[in-house]
Design a protein around this motif. Structure first.
Motif: not given
Length: 714
Positions: A629-647
Motif C-alpha cells: 500500500t505504501i509503495r504502490h497503491a497511492h492510497a490515503t487509508q488502509l483498513c484491517i479487519e480481523i474476526v476470530e470465531r469457531s476456531g
C-alpha cells in the motif's frame, strides 16, 4: 491328454474294485500267528456263531463237496514272490486255487480253536461278494498310489508334451498303476483267490514293477541331458521284457533271482545315471536342482525301505512296513521324479531337503530306539514307544529346530548391511549410489551377472530360479541378478524375501533422505520468504523514519525478527490479542510515517491463543499488505479487519488506492509469498483489485489453543 489318462485311471480303479469285491466272503479278518497258525483278528458278520470271535485260531476250512483243508500262515501272505523257491510258489498257488474252490461253495465249515482253547467246527454260508467297506486300509492306499502315480505323470506330460522326459515319467506312472492296483487286489484278499486270477495279478504286478524301473532308467537317460540313443532305450525295454518273461515263466535259477535280481539291477542303473547326469549338469543349476529332487526322493525312499523292511529281515525281525506301505515309498520316489521333471519349486530344494531329511532321520531314530527298547532292553511295546517318543521330543527336536533356525538366519539381512544401506541413502551422486547398491547385492547373493531391466514392482524369481528381479527406487535402477553363488545354485524363495527386505529398507532410507532434502528446501524457501516479508518491511520502515531514536527501535525489532527467522522458534504459542496489539502499533507507525491512515478492527475472544507459526504468518501478511500500500497503491487509508470465531481467523485488508487490473494481474514475489504462507497454514486467500485492493484470508487455529492453554498454566 491328461483327461484321457485320468479317465483310463478311473476305469482301472473301478475294474480293480470290481474284481476285489466280486469274490466269496466269509466275513473275517485273518492274521498270522506267532507259531505259523492263522488267528482271527476280527469278525465283520453278525450272523455267525458267537464262538467265532477275535482271538480264535483257524485250523482248517472245508465243505461237503471238497472235504477239509488245513491252512497255515503262508496261505495269507501278502506277497508270494517272497517265497524261497519256485516249488514253494507253485504249491502256494495250488493251495490258493483249492481254498478258492472251497470258499466258492454254498456251505462251508471252519475248524477253529476258540480263545478258551476249545476245538469247534462252525458252519456258515459265504457271501457271493465282498462288501467294499470290508476292504482294508492297505487296499485303498495302494489304489491311491496307483491313481496318483498315473495322474501326476499325466499332469507333467500335459505340461511338457514335446519332451521325452515327461513321456517316460507318464509311462512310469502307468506302470505304477498296474503294479499297485494288482497288488492291492491279491495282497488284501480275505483268504484266497482263484489260481488263474492270482497268476494274472502276480504277473501284472511284476511286469508293472520292472516297467516302472525301465521307464525311470529311460527318464534319466534323456533328462536333463540325453546320454543314450533311441536304440539303447529300446534295448532297455527289450531286456526288461525278456527278464520279466523269464521270471514269470520260472526259468531263472531261483525264485529270489527271478523276482528281485532285475529290480536290484535297475536301482543300480538309476543311481549310476544320476551320477552321470550330475556330472554333465555341473554347470547348469536348473538341471542340478531337478536332479536334486531325483536324488532326494530316491534316497528317502530307499532309506525307508532299508530301515523298515530290509534291515529287520536281516537281523531276524519282522518287517516294520507292509507291502502297501512299500508302495507308499515308491510313490515318494515317483513324486520326487515328477517334481524334478516339472521343475516345480526347484529353488526350494534346500528347504525341502532339510525338512524331509530331518523328518526321515526323526522317524528312523524313533523306530530304532523303539526296537532297541523292545528287543534289547525287554521293555513292553507301549511303554517303549512312549519312552522313544519322549527322548525324541526332548533331545532330537530341539537340535533339529536349532539347526533349522541357523539355516533360516542365513537368508535374513545381515546386521552389517544396515550401515551400508545408510551410506547408500546418504550418497548424493547417482552413479556412486547405484554402484554401492550393486555392491551390497553382490555381497548378499554373489550373482554371476547383474544387468538393468524394465521396472518391476516387487522382487521375484524368473526362469525357475535362475534369475532374481530387484525393483528400483528413485536413482536406483531395477536389476536382474542371475545365477546365485556364481552359478552354483538357484535363487530361492528365501532369497526373494531377503531381497525384498533389502529393497524395503533402502526405499525407506532413500525416502527419508529425500524427505530431508525437501525439508531443507522448504526451510530455505521459508527463510527467504521471511527475509523478504519481515526484514524487508522493517528496513523500509527504517528508511522512512526521520527520527533516529525511532530508527534504533525499528532496528532492534528487525534484529529480533532476524533471530526468530534463524532459530525458527515457532513452537511457542502466544495470545492473539498480544500479537494483534503489537502488529497494530507497528502498522500504524509505518503508515503514519508514509502519510496514510489506519482503520483497525478486531472481533473475537482476547484469550484465544495462536501458534508462533500462525502469529508469524499474520505479521507477514499484514506487513506485506502495508508495504504494498505504501509503495504502490497511492492510497490515503488502509483498513484491517480481523474476526476470530469457531476456531477460524478471518483477515480482511483493503485500501482506497488505484487497485489493479484483474484481467491481467501481475503478482510480485511478496504476494506469492503471502499465498504460500496462507496455504501452508491450511488457509484460503482471495484478492480483488476494483476500487482499491482488497485481500481476504481465512486461517484455521488448529492446535494453537492447546499451545496457549499450556502457556497460561505456567
Amino acid at each position: 491328454m491328461l483327461v484321457v489318462l485320468l479317465g483310463l485311471s478311473t476305469l482301472a480303479v473301478i475294474g480293480g474294485l470290481y474284481t476285489a469285491v466280486n469274490q466269496p466272503w466269509i466275513g473275517v479278518i485273518l492274521s498270522p500267528g506267532d507259531d505259523g497258525s492263522i488267528v482271527i483278528a476280527r469278525v465283520h458278520r453278525t450272523d455267525l456263531d458267537p464262538e467265532l470271535s477275535a482271538g480264535a485260531r483257524l485250523n482248517a476250512i472245508g465243505s461237503p463237496e471238497t472235504g477239509s483243508m488245513t491252512i497255515t500262515a503262508i496261505d495269507i501272505i501278502e506277497e508270494p514272490d517272497t517265497l524261497s523257491s519256485y516249488p514253494a510258489l507253485n504249491e502256494f498257488r495250488a493251495r490258493q486255487a483249492a481254498l478258492a474252490n472251497i470258499q466258492d461253495q454254498t456251505s462251508v465249515w471252519l475248524d477253529v480253536t476258540t480263545a478258551a482253547g476249545e476245538a469247534k467246527r462252525i458252519s456258515l454260508a459265504p457271501f457271493a461278494t465282498r462288501p467294499a467297506w470290508s476292504l482294508p486300509f492297505e487296499f485303498w492306499l495302494q489304489v491311491f498310489v496307483g491313481y496318483a502315480g498315473l495322474a501326476v505323470g499325466g499332469w507333467v506330460w500335459s505340461l511338457r508334451r514335446r519332451e521325452w522326459g515327461p513321456f517316460y515319467l507318464a509311462v512310469a506312472g502307468a506302470a505304477l498303476m498296474v503294479s499297485a492296483l494288482s497288488a492291492a487286489i491279491y495282497g488284501t484278499r480275505e483268504l484266497s483267490l482263484p489260481g488263474e486270477l492270482l497268476l494274472l495279478l502276480s504277473g501284472l504286478n511284476h511286469a508293472g514293477t520292472v516297467a516302472f524301473g525301465a521307464a525311470t532308467i529311460c527318464l534319466l537317460a534323456v533328462y536333463p541331458k540325453r546320454v543314450a540313443s533311441n536304440a539303447q532305450l529300446i534295448a532297455v525295454w527289450i531286456a526288461t521284457a525278456v527278464a520279466a518273461g523269464i521270471s514269470i515263466a520260472q526259468w531263472a535259477p531261483s525264485q529270489s533271482i527271478g523276482a528281485y535280481a532285475l529290480i536290484v539291477i535297475q536301482f543300480v542303473a538309476i543311481g549310476a545315471l544320476i551320477v552321470v547326469q550330475l556330472f554333465l549338469s555341473r554347470r547348469n543349476p536348473v538341471a542340478r536342482a531337478a536332479l536334486g529332487w531325483f536324488g532326494l526322493s530316491i534316497l528317502a525312499g530307499t532309506s525307508v525301505f532299508i530301515f523298515a523292511i530290509a534291515a529287520p529281515l536281516l537281523i531276524g525281525l519282522e518287517p516294520q512296513a507292509s507291502q502297501a506301505q512299500a508302495f507308499g515309498v515308491i510313490l515318494l520316489i515317483y513324486a520326487g521324479l515328477a517334481l524334478g521333471v516339472a521343475r516345480y519349486r526347484l529353488f526350494d530344494l534346500g528347504i525341502w531337503a532339510f525338512r524331509l531329511g530331518s523328518y526321515l532321520v526323526g522317524a528312523i531314530l524313533l523306530v530304532g530306539l523303539d526296537a532297541f527298547l523292545i528287543y534289547g532292553v525287554a521293555v513292553e511295546r507301549i511303554p517303549a514307544f512312549g519312552i522313544a517318543l519322549l527322548v525324541l521330543g526332548l533331545v532330537y527336536l530341539p537340535i533339529r529346530n536349532a539347526i533349522g533356525m541357523r539355516l533360516s538366519s542365513r537368508h535374513s539381512v545381515a546386521p552389517q548391511s544396515f550401515p551400508q544401506l545408510v551410506e547408500i541413502a546418504l550418497e548424493r551422486r547417482p552413479d556412486r549410489q547405484s554402484a554401492k547398491w550393486q555392491d551390497l547385492l553382490i555381497e548378499n547373493f554373489n550373482p554371476l551377472t547383474i544387468e538393468t531391466v524394465a521396472p518391476v514392482s516387487k522382487a521375484a524369481l524368473i526362469d525357475d530360479g535362475q534369475g532374481l528381479l530387484i525393483p528400483g527406487h528413485l536413482n536406483l535402477p531395477p536389476l536382474l541378478l542371475q545365477f546365485a553363488n556364481s552359478g552354483r545354485r538357484l535363487f530361492s524363495v528365501r532369497d526373494v524375501e531377503r531381497a525384498q527386505h533389502l529393497v524395503d529398507l533402502i526405499s525407506h532410507a532413500l525416502d527419508s533422505g529425500d524427505a530431508r532434502e525437501q525439508g531443507v528446501r522448504m526451510e530455505r524457501t521459508r527463510i527467504a520468504r521471511d527475509l523478504h516479508d519481515n526484514i524487508g518491511a522493517q528496513l523500509l520502515r527504517t528508511l522512512h523514519t526521520p527520527d533516529l531514536q525511532r530508527k534504533d527501535v525499528i532496528v532492534s525489532e528487525t534484529l529480533a525478527d532476524l533471530r526468530d527467522i534463524i532459530s525458527n522458534a515457532q513452537g511457542n504459542g502466544m495470545a492473539l490479542d498480544e500479537v494483534l496489539a503489537e502488529l497494530r502499533y507497528e502498522t500504524n507507525d509505518r503508515l503514519a510515517l508514509a502519510g496514510l491512515q489506519l482503520s483497525w478492527q478486531f472481533t473475537g475472544m482476547a484469550e484465544t491463543g495462536v501458534s508462533a507459526r500462525l502469529a508469524h504468518t499474520l505479521r507477514s501478511v499484514v506487513r506485506e499488505c502495508a508495504s504494498n500500500t505504501i509503495r504502490h497503491a497511492h492510497a490515503t487509508q488502509l483498513c484491517i479487519e480481523i474476526v476470530e470465531r469457531s476456531g477460524v481467523i478471518e483477515l480482511s485488508v483493503s485500501d482506497d488506492g488505484k487497485g489493479f487490473d484483474e484481467a491481467d494481474p501481475k503478482p510480485g514475489r511478496g504476494l506469492n509469498n503471502i499465498h504460500s504462507r496462507i496455504l501452508g497454514d491450511g488457509g484460503t486467500l482471495s484478492i480483488t483489485g476494483t476500487q482499491g485492493t482488497r485481500l481476504h484470508a481465512r486461517f484455521p487455529l488448529a492446535e494453537s489453543g492447546v499451545q496457549i492453554e499450556k502457556l497460561a498454566h505456567r
